[in-house]
Structures are given as structure tokens and as C-alpha cells.
Design a protein around this motif. Structure first.
Motif, short mmCIF file in Angstrom:
data_model
loop_
_atom_site.label_atom_id
_atom_site.label_comp_id
_atom_site.label_asym_id
_atom_site.label_seq_id
_atom_site.Cartn_x
_atom_site.Cartn_y
_atom_site.Cartn_z
N GLN A 1 -2.28 96.33 -0.11
CA GLN A 1 -3.05 95.84 1.03
C GLN A 1 -4.04 96.90 1.52
O GLN A 1 -5.19 96.60 1.85
CB GLN A 1 -2.12 95.44 2.17
CG GLN A 1 -1.16 94.32 1.84
CD GLN A 1 0.16 94.85 1.32
OE1 GLN A 1 0.21 95.94 0.71
NE2 GLN A 1 1.22 94.07 1.51
N THR A 2 -3.58 98.18 1.56
CA THR A 2 -4.46 99.25 2.03
C THR A 2 -5.62 99.47 1.06
O THR A 2 -6.76 99.68 1.47
CB THR A 2 -3.65 100.54 2.19
OG1 THR A 2 -2.52 100.30 3.03
CG2 THR A 2 -4.50 101.61 2.84
N TYR B 1 1.52 101.24 17.23
CA TYR B 1 0.78 100.11 17.82
C TYR B 1 -0.62 100.55 18.23
O TYR B 1 -1.62 99.86 17.95
CB TYR B 1 1.56 99.57 19.02
CG TYR B 1 0.79 98.56 19.83
CD1 TYR B 1 0.64 97.26 19.39
CD2 TYR B 1 0.20 98.93 21.03
CE1 TYR B 1 -0.08 96.34 20.13
CE2 TYR B 1 -0.51 98.02 21.79
CZ TYR B 1 -0.65 96.72 21.32
OH TYR B 1 -1.37 95.82 22.07
N TYR B 2 -0.71 101.72 18.89
CA TYR B 2 -2.01 102.20 19.35
C TYR B 2 -2.90 102.60 18.18
O TYR B 2 -4.13 102.48 18.26
CB TYR B 2 -1.83 103.38 20.30
CG TYR B 2 -1.35 102.95 21.66
CD1 TYR B 2 -2.11 102.12 22.48
CD2 TYR B 2 -0.11 103.37 22.15
CE1 TYR B 2 -1.66 101.72 23.73
CE2 TYR B 2 0.36 102.97 23.40
CZ TYR B 2 -0.43 102.15 24.18
OH TYR B 2 0.02 101.75 25.41
N LYS C 1 -8.69 98.59 15.10
CA LYS C 1 -9.36 97.32 15.40
C LYS C 1 -10.58 97.55 16.30
O LYS C 1 -11.65 96.94 16.10
CB LYS C 1 -8.39 96.37 16.08
CG LYS C 1 -7.28 95.83 15.19
CD LYS C 1 -6.39 94.90 15.98
CE LYS C 1 -5.22 94.39 15.15
NZ LYS C 1 -4.34 93.49 15.93
N ARG D 1 -3.00 101.07 15.25
CA ARG D 1 -3.57 99.83 14.75
C ARG D 1 -4.65 99.28 15.70
O ARG D 1 -5.71 98.81 15.27
CB ARG D 1 -2.48 98.78 14.57
CG ARG D 1 -1.45 99.14 13.49
CD ARG D 1 -0.41 98.04 13.36
NE ARG D 1 0.67 98.43 12.46
CZ ARG D 1 0.64 98.29 11.14
NH1 ARG D 1 -0.44 97.76 10.56
NH2 ARG D 1 1.66 98.65 10.39
N GLU D 2 -4.39 99.35 17.01
CA GLU D 2 -5.36 98.83 17.98
C GLU D 2 -6.63 99.67 17.98
O GLU D 2 -7.74 99.12 18.12
CB GLU D 2 -4.74 98.81 19.38
CG GLU D 2 -3.61 97.82 19.53
CD GLU D 2 -4.06 96.39 19.25
OE1 GLU D 2 -5.19 96.02 19.69
OE2 GLU D 2 -3.31 95.66 18.59
N SER E 1 -8.56 91.32 10.77
CA SER E 1 -7.38 90.46 10.63
C SER E 1 -6.32 91.07 9.72
O SER E 1 -5.14 90.70 9.80
CB SER E 1 -7.79 89.09 10.10
OG SER E 1 -8.34 89.20 8.79
N GLN E 2 -6.68 92.01 8.84
CA GLN E 2 -5.72 92.63 7.93
C GLN E 2 -5.04 93.87 8.50
O GLN E 2 -4.11 94.39 7.90
CB GLN E 2 -6.43 93.02 6.62
CG GLN E 2 -6.93 91.86 5.81
CD GLN E 2 -7.68 92.29 4.58
OE1 GLN E 2 -7.59 93.46 4.16
NE2 GLN E 2 -8.43 91.37 3.96
N VAL E 3 -5.53 94.35 9.64
CA VAL E 3 -5.00 95.62 10.17
C VAL E 3 -3.51 95.52 10.46
O VAL E 3 -2.73 96.45 10.16
CB VAL E 3 -5.79 96.03 11.43
CG1 VAL E 3 -5.11 97.19 12.16
CG2 VAL E 3 -7.20 96.41 11.06
N ASP E 4 -3.06 94.40 11.03
CA ASP E 4 -1.64 94.27 11.39
C ASP E 4 -0.74 94.23 10.16
O ASP E 4 0.47 94.49 10.28
CB ASP E 4 -1.43 93.01 12.22
CG ASP E 4 -2.08 93.11 13.59
OD1 ASP E 4 -2.20 94.25 14.10
OD2 ASP E 4 -2.49 92.08 14.13
N ARG E 5 -1.26 93.94 8.98
CA ARG E 5 -0.44 93.86 7.77
C ARG E 5 -0.50 95.12 6.93
O ARG E 5 0.20 95.23 5.92
CB ARG E 5 -0.90 92.66 6.92
CG ARG E 5 -0.73 91.33 7.61
CD ARG E 5 -0.89 90.19 6.64
NE ARG E 5 -2.20 90.18 6.02
CZ ARG E 5 -3.25 89.54 6.50
NH1 ARG E 5 -3.14 88.84 7.64
NH2 ARG E 5 -4.42 89.56 5.87
#
Length: 368
Positions: free
Chosen positions: A331-332, A285-286, A292, A288-289, A206-210
């Protein structure tokens, strides 16, 4: 005075001797004749009365006979109607009795079939129960070895022991002992907080997008200079006009902003992967995905107790964070700390087998 009637057989008085005329003879004869007539009349009257009485009785008897015959006819008619009703009822009862007899025969045949089936079931119930227990134990053993489902194996063993305890047969003592030993082995295993580790991985996902990337880093905002109207180091306020203080504050703010802008014009950083700074939005985007997907794969490996895949996915996720994300951001750093906690979890637990319980069941089934 009344004189007795004349009887020639009796001896006569002297004055009535033979040949002597009796002056009372005519009177006596008339008198006897009148008495005879009276007797005849009385007898005739009695006969008439008797005849009349007999006739009245006969007439009454005829009326009574006629009434009784009429009543008998009515009763006979009613009896015939009742007889017909009884005959119909008897026929209906006979039909019902025949149906009941057929059902009784059918019920007896079904009862015999059920008794035979019950006997077969009672003979084979133990075999069926043991076959079912063997199947359940085999499935639990497979899940224990493949997925490490200790709780499921414990439940399977407890259910098997409960089912054998219901039969209360001494022949099952050996099987129950084997089940008890396997349950003790499972209870003695160290516990692994699979749920807690899975929740940490979900939090990381859940934190990856931030998490900030190196390619989308923005200049840091300038810090607001603190106003200091204090005077010299001795703590005594310096006497100065108000307009001089305001002018000094404006000059300090202007000079600080100018210096910050000048510092932002040129920045020097050491980056191990220069391509991380040139990611396009689609590539970001890729990235981050893919991170995940790595974390999800690690979660699946955790649930299946595949420690090699679990460690490999966590290492790949850690490498992706160090390569493409800004490790100086708060955050990281928080995500890396959480990831290190997950990596420190120990999954190397050797799962026991349920071969002893399964073998005990099979040995019992193989006995004649």
C-alpha cells in the motif's frame, strides 16, 4: 203635361193677357207651395243628416283626441323617465369621461417620462455596456492571474464579444479585435490536467488511513509449506508405506512452524528514525492527520496555481511517508508511486493578461 212655372217677367200667352183670369192659377200656386215645402223638408233633412254626421265626427274626433292625449301623457311620462335615465347616464358618462381624461393626462405624462428615459437609456446604453464589459474583464483577468482560471477568462471574453456583436456598431470593431487576440492567446496555452491531479491527490488522501506505520508493524504470517509427495530427482515415485508419508508430512509442518517462531523471536532492521517505532496510538493518529492536511494543502495550492506551495507540500508529504510509514508494504509503495506521478506534473505556465482588451475598452470610453 207639366207646365212651366209662372214668371211675370216672361211674356204671357194671349189667353193670359192682363185682365183675363187664369183658371189654372190656384192649382199652380198650391202646387208651387207643396214643392217648396218638400224642398224645405229635404233641406231640413239634409241639414239634420249633416248635423248628425258632424256631431258623430266631432264625437269620434274627441275620442281620438282623448286617446291621443292619454297616449301623449303616457309617452310624456315615459319620456320624462327616459330623460331622467338619460340624464343619470350622461352624468355617469361625464364622470367616466373626466376620469378617462385624467388618466389620459396621466398616461401622457408617463409616456413623456418614458420617452425621456428611453432616450437617456439609448444614449447611455453603450456606456453602460462598456462599463459592465470592463468590470467583467477586470475580474476575469484577476482570476486568471491568481487562480489560472483560463476557462473562466475565455467565457468572459466570448460573452463580451457576443454582447458587442448585438449592437452591430462599427465603432466596436477595435474592441472586438482586441478580444479576439486575447482569446487566441488563451486558446494557445498548454492544458494542465488540474482535475486529474486533484483526483490523484484525493485518492492519496483516502489511502492514508490504510497505510501501515512502522510503529504498528505485525509479524509476517508463516507461509504454508507445499506438500510434495514426489520421489527422487529422476521422477520415479519412491515406494513407501502410507503411514511413513503421513508421518513425514507432520514432521515437516511441525519443524516449519517451529523454525518460523524461532525466527520471529529476534529480528534486526535498520531504521533511520528510531522515534518512528515508538509512536503512541494518539501520535500515530496525528501523523496520519498531518499527512492528510499536507495533501489537502497541496490540492488547494494546485487549484490556486501556487506551484511553490504545491511542491513544498508534496515534498513534506513524501518525507512524512518515508519517515513514519512502512515503505516495504505494498500500500505504501502504491501511494509513493501515485505521489511521484503528482510531483511530475508541470504547473509552470505563464498566464497572459487581458490588458489589451481592457485597454481597448477604456480607450473607447475616454473618447469624446
Amino acid at each position: 203635361m207639366n207646365e212651366p212655372p209662372y214668371n211675370p217677367d216672361l211674356p204671357q200667352p194671349p189667353h193670359l193677357a192682363a185682365g183675363t183670369a187664369d183658371p189654372m192659377a190656384p192649382y199652380l200656386r198650391n202646387r208651387n207651395g207643396r214643392i217648396g215645402y218638400v224642398l224645405l223638408a229635404v233641406l231640413a233633412l239634409l241639414l239634420a243628416l249633416q248635423w248628425w254626421s258632424n256631431r258623430s265626427e266631432l264625437r269620434q274626433l274627441r275620442r281620438e283626441m282623448a286617446q291621443r292625449l292619454q297616449t301623449g301623457d303616457t309617452m310624456a311620462t315615459e319620456s320624462r323617465a327616459i330623460a331622467r335615465t338619460v340624464q343619470d347616464d350622461v352624468k355617469e358618462l361625464q364622470a367616466k369621461v373626466s376620469v378617462l381624461e385624467n388618466k389620459q393626462v396621466e398616461g401622457q405624462s408617463q409616456q413623456l417620462a418614458l420617452e425621456q428615459l428611453y432616450q437617456e437609456l439609448s444614449r447611455n446604453s453603450d456606456d453602460w455596456a462598456l462599463a459592465e464589459i470592463e468590470q467583467v474583464l477586470s475580474t476575469a483577468s484577476q482570476q486568471l492571474q491568481l487562480a489560472g482560471n483560463v476557462q473562466g477568462a475565455l467565457i468572459a471574453l466570448q460573452n463580451a464579444d457576443t454582447r458587442l456583436s448585438r449592437s452591430d456598431k462599427p465603432q466596436f470593431i477595435t474592441i472586438r479585435r482586441a478580444l479576439a487576440r486575447d482569446m487566441e492567446k488563451l486558446k494557445a496555452l498548454p492544458s494542465v490536467d488540474v482535475t486529474g491531479i486533484a483526483l490523484r491527490l484525493d485518492s492519496l488522501i483516502s489511502q492514508v488511513d490504510r497505510l501501515p506505520l512502522l510503529s504498528d508493524e505485525k509479524p509476517a504470517l508463516p507461509a504454508t509449506p507445499a506438500k510434495n509427495h514426489a520421489a527422487a530427482a529422476d521422477g520415479k515415485p519412491a515406494p513407501a508405506p502410507a503411514w511413513i508419508g503421513a508421518l513425514s508430512d507432520k514432521w515437516q509442518s511441525f519443524s516449519s512452524e517451529m523454525w518460523t517462531e524461532i525466527r520471529q523471536l529476534l529480528r534486526v532492521r535498520t531504521v533511520d528514525t528510531p522515534d518512528a517505532l515508538m509512536l503512541s496510538p494518539s501520535q500515530a493518529y496525528y501523523v496520519r492527520e498531518n499527512l492528510k492536511l499536507r495533501l489537502l494543502s497541496a490540492r488547494l495550492a494546485l487549484l490556486s496555481r501556487n506551484e511553490n506551495a504545491f511542491r513544498s507540500d508534496l515534498m513534506a508529504a513524501q518525507d512524512t511517508i518515508n519517515r513514519y510509514f512502512d515503505t516495504r508494504a505494498r500500500q505504501t509503495q502504491s501511494a509513493q508511486t501515485l505521489l511521484k506521478q503528482v510531483q511530475a506534473s508541470d504547473l509552470t505556465i505563464e498566464m497572459p493578461t487581458l490588458n489589451e482588451s481592457i485597454g481597448a475598452v477604456r480607450n473607447y470610453k475616454s473618447k469624446p
